[in-house]
Design an enzyme around this catalytic site. Structure first.
Site, short mmCIF file in Angstrom:
data_model
loop_
_atom_site.label_atom_id
_atom_site.label_comp_id
_atom_site.label_asym_id
_atom_site.label_seq_id
_atom_site.Cartn_x
_atom_site.Cartn_y
_atom_site.Cartn_z
N TYR A 272 -10.98 -23.44 -26.08
CA TYR A 272 -9.55 -24.18 -25.30
C TYR A 272 -8.68 -23.06 -24.70
O TYR A 272 -9.35 -23.60 -23.68
CB TYR A 272 -8.71 -25.15 -25.97
CG TYR A 272 -7.88 -25.57 -25.03
CD1 TYR A 272 -8.11 -26.64 -24.52
CD2 TYR A 272 -5.86 -25.73 -25.50
CE1 TYR A 272 -7.36 -27.35 -23.14
CE2 TYR A 272 -5.40 -25.86 -24.71
CZ TYR A 272 -5.69 -27.03 -23.68
OH TYR A 272 -4.95 -27.37 -22.87
N ILE B 199 3.48 -30.72 -25.09
CA ILE B 199 3.95 -31.69 -24.61
C ILE B 199 4.08 -33.05 -25.44
O ILE B 199 3.82 -33.91 -25.76
CB ILE B 199 2.98 -32.18 -23.41
CG1 ILE B 199 2.77 -31.07 -22.55
CG2 ILE B 199 4.32 -33.38 -22.36
CD1 ILE B 199 4.04 -30.59 -21.45
N1 SER Z 1 -1.12 -29.65 -26.41
C1 SER Z 1 -2.49 -28.59 -26.54
C2 SER Z 1 -3.30 -28.58 -27.97
O1 SER Z 1 -2.40 -28.71 -28.56
C3 SER Z 1 -2.06 -27.30 -26.11
O2 SER Z 1 -1.90 -27.77 -24.79
O3 SER Z 1 -3.92 -28.08 -27.96
#
Ligand code: SER
Length: 339
Positions: free
Chosen positions: A166, A196
């Site tokens: 990611y 978030i």
């Molecule tokens: N909230 C995301 C994740 O934990 C981080 O961008 O993968």
């Protein structure tokens, strides 16, 4: 001085000092059924008009409000012809690309993560280039950083050596966005979101998901088994601030921007234990236990807090919520929903 030099360097490279801020009239949001999309679409419809915000979905069904308030279309960003068709049909001039595989799912299926986050995003960029769209927004993440990055007050310009797929796609996406900006004049913008926290749609497949799940479990069951250690500190942001940040960046006059696809945006930082303590102020018998899994190593490789002075200076970023105002609001909203 350093910032001025960088500005001159970027302007010199792209040769587009005279690029203008094109108007935003009709927006396609891909990934509209996700955590951010399902709240961003109604937020945008209030600003730009219901019919001017098209909710792009793929496999997952969004909440009812998305269907009730405006157009919804099935679109797969990995299918270029499909994407082009939707953009033409709805006369789209701006794409907000929220279709992505997050960090934990990405470690379970790295090739899918690459395919959606890179090949899908590349389709979005090519579509924007060929159709001369006004704007592409592609959020990045704290996952762009890695264990070699300074963890406290992480600078805007720093080591970007993530250890997750990611994160790899987020760094490559930032670079690709900036490349399209300089090379082809596509107005690509992005911000490095922290975790978030929100009450409408739970996140799926991320490492920071515990900071949302803890509220649901505290309200429903009075206990939560956390998949990271209690002393794990990560930067977080409440959804209303995340929505404001995206629109403020999207609407910023282009001449004010030195950076484009990679803005640090900070808001609050706390450990899982501190979050549990804050929740206990409202639910005194709440108990947290911790059983770290593979996501602990991911969390340990990310920053604790971010230096977001570039975002503050270039487009006026300033968050509203802190851990206590967020927790009060989350508990109010989720209690109505769950109890
Ligand atoms: N909230 C995301 C994740 O934990 C981080 O961008 O993968």
């Amino acid at each position: 001085m350093q910032i001025l030099m960088r500005q001159d360097f970027l302007r010199g490279l792209k040769g587009e000092a005279n690029m203008t801020t094109k108007p935003i009239k009709r927006i396609l949001v891909t990934g509209s059924a996700g955590q951010i999309g399902s709240e961003l679409v109604p937020y945008l419809r209030n600003i730009y008009g219901n019919d001017n915000v098209v909710a792009g979905i793929n496999r997952t069904k969004p909440p009812a409000i998305i269907y009730e308030t405006g157009p919804v279309v099935t679109v797969n960003i990995n299918d270029r012809a499909d994407l082009d068709k939707v953009v033409d049909e709805y006369n789209i001039d701006t794409i907000i690309n929220l279709a992505a595989i997050l960090s934990a799912t990405g470690e379970k299926n790295p090739m899918l993560c690459w395919d959606v986050n890179m090949n899908g995003f590349h389709n979005v960029l090519e579509c924007a280039r060929e159709k001369d769209l006004s704007r592409v927004i592609n959020p990045s993440s704290i996952a762009a950083f890695g264990p070699e990055t300074p963890r406290d007050n992480t600078p805007q310009e720093t080591v970007l050596k993530p250890r997750t797929m990611y994160g790899v796609t987020k760094v490559a996406g930032e670079l690709l966005g900036d490349y399209y900006f300089r090379k082809f004049g596509v107005d690509v913008r992005g911000l490095r979101y922290p975790g978030i926290i929100s009450s409408e749609t739970p996140p799926g497949g991320g490492t920071t998901d515990y900071a949302v799940a803890i509220y649901y479990e505290a309200i429903k069951n009075r206990r939560y088994e956390c998949f990271v250690r209690e002393d794990t500190i990560l930067p977080m942001m409440y959804m209303p601030d995340a929505l404001k940040a995206l629109v403020d960046l999207m609407e910023a006059p282009i001449e004010n921007l030195i950076h484009h696809s990679d803005f640090n945006v900070g808001s609050m930082s706390f450990s899982a234990g501190e979050l549990a303590d804050e929740i206990k102020k409202h639910i005194p018998d709440f108990e947290i236990t911790c059983k770290p899994d593979f996501r602990q190593a991911i969390a340990d490789s990310w920053p604790k807090s971010l230096d977001d002075s570039a975002a503050r200076k270039e487009w006026g970023w300033s968050p509203t919520y802190d851990i206590s105002s967020m927790t009060k609001d989350m508990i109010e909203k989720l209690s109505k929903k769950l109890l």
